[in-house]
Design a protein around this motif. Structure first.
Motif, PDB file in Angstrom:
ATOM      1  N   LEU A 147     -48.040 -32.060  12.349  1.00  0.00           N
ATOM      2  CA  LEU A 147     -47.290 -32.925  13.258  1.00  0.00           C
ATOM      3  C   LEU A 147     -47.590 -34.396  12.994  1.00  0.00           C
ATOM      4  CD1 LEU A 147     -47.651 -30.880  16.549  1.00  0.00           C
ATOM      5  CD2 LEU A 147     -45.927 -30.728  14.792  1.00  0.00           C
ATOM      6  N   SER A 159     -45.850 -35.510   9.761  1.00  0.00           N
ATOM      7  CA  SER A 159     -44.424 -35.750   9.931  1.00  0.00           C
ATOM      8  C   SER A 159     -44.194 -36.997  10.775  1.00  0.00           C
ATOM      9  CB  SER A 159     -43.740 -34.537  10.541  1.00  0.00           C
ATOM     10  OG  SER A 159     -43.893 -34.519  11.921  1.00  0.00           O
ATOM     11  N   ALA A 160     -45.107 -37.318  11.703  1.00  0.00           N
ATOM     12  CA  ALA A 160     -44.953 -38.560  12.467  1.00  0.00           C
ATOM     13  C   ALA A 160     -45.085 -39.775  11.549  1.00  0.00           C
ATOM     14  CB  ALA A 160     -45.988 -38.624  13.583  1.00  0.00           C
ATOM     15  N   ASN A 194     -41.504 -30.962  10.956  1.00  0.00           N
ATOM     16  CA  ASN A 194     -41.888 -30.688  12.338  1.00  0.00           C
ATOM     17  C   ASN A 194     -41.373 -29.329  12.797  1.00  0.00           C
ATOM     18  OD1 ASN A 194     -43.304 -31.672  14.429  1.00  0.00           O
ATOM     19  ND2 ASN A 194     -42.033 -33.458  14.742  1.00  0.00           N
ATOM     20  N   ILE A 204     -48.877 -36.216  20.190  1.00  0.00           N
ATOM     21  CA  ILE A 204     -49.250 -35.060  19.369  1.00  0.00           C
ATOM     22  C   ILE A 204     -50.688 -34.646  19.656  1.00  0.00           C
ATOM     23  CG2 ILE A 204     -49.742 -34.363  17.006  1.00  0.00           C
ATOM     24  CD1 ILE A 204     -47.290 -36.033  16.203  1.00  0.00           C
TER      25      ILE A 204
END
Lengths: 99, 177
Positions: free
Chosen positions: A7, A10-11, A44, B124
């Motif tokens: 995650l 991908s951010a 994601n 996140i």
């Protein structure tokens, strides 16, 4: 593996793509930055598919691949038409519709 | 220190080899993505984009999504990149006043991207924390085909029409009259 690995990666890619869309002046390079954003979103989806243990994320990823292919085709055709009419694809010169 | 960390990771059921591979590929992807948005040569930007998309395919394999990884390679590295290179080739001329690849206000993108990353990273970490992906066995392709020909049949057919419309539309837009 940690779920946060995928995650966070991908951010990072997503934010780099957003920077590219804001900063770039050439329309083809903006389309490439949009591809970066789409790649981040697909990563994601696959990561959530692995986290949740269901197949739906991968199904959606394949849908996104198909739609992205269509988007690139139409986008590049539009860029080509703009170039043919104006001999330029610099985005800051396309200001006819500015109020 | 490293041994302790490795022991803790192993005790948690985290596969160390996969983590090392993930880190190497992730570093390469981030570097290549930064090159895509910062290089001054359009063709080099397209080639760095190939590195990013190939890295994404490798991460899919690490996440156990092999069919998606192969589709990614076929569609992106095979087809979309050729389209991009043709687009660059057909639109490459001296652009207007200067060859500038960046907008005047390009520096505005840095705080926007940093702020967005801060927000996303916070969410996140708050959501996933130290959750471990338990099951990483490769997904059988039969499951995907069952999904497409079962509950997702209507969206699948709709996507075929989207692709058809996009192909026709691209031809109509780009055709010389």
């Amino acid at each position: 593996m940690l779920a946060a690995n995928f995650l966070l990666l991908s951010a990072v890619i997503f934010c780099i793509g957003v920077f590219g869309v804001i900063a770039r002046r050439n329309a083809v390079l903006v389309l490439m930055s949009i591809e970066l954003i789409l790649a981040a979103v697909m990563l994601n989806l696959v990561a959530f598919s692995a986290v949740l243990g269901t197949i739906d994320g991968q199904v959606f990823t394949l849908f996104v691949i198909g739609v992205a292919a269509a988007e690139v085709g139409v986008g590049l055709a539009m860029v080509l038409m703009v170039y043919r009419n104006r001999r330029s694809i610099a985005l800051d010169e396309l200001s006819e519709m500015k109020g | 220190m490293t041994v302790t960390v490795a022991a803790v990771l192993a005790a948690d059921g985290i596969n160390i080899a996969k983590n090392v591979g993930f880190g190497i590929i992730a570093f390469g992807m981030v570097f290549a993505a930064l090159c895509v948005v910062s290089t001054r040569n359009i063709v080099h930007a397209a080639l760095w984009l190939v590195v990013v998309l190939g890295g994404v395919a490798a991460q899919y394999i690490l996440a156990g999504a092999e069919f998606v990884a192969v589709s990614q390679v076929l569609v992106y590295i095979g087809a979309v990149m050729v389209l991009f290179l043709f687009g660059i080739m057909l639109t490459r001329a001296k652009i207007g006043s200067d060859e500038g690849m960046f907008n005047d206000g390009w520096a505005l993108g840095i705080p926007v991207a940093a702020l967005l990353f801060g927000l996303l990273g916070w969410v996140i970490i708050d959501y996933a924390g130290d959750d471990v992906i338990a099951n990483q066995t490769p997904t059988p392709t039969v499951m995907l085909s069952d999904a497409y020909l079962g509950p997702f049949l209507i969206p699948f057919l709709a996507l075929t029409f989207v692709l058809l419309a996009a192909a026709i539309g691209a031809i109509v837009i780009a055709r010389k009259d």
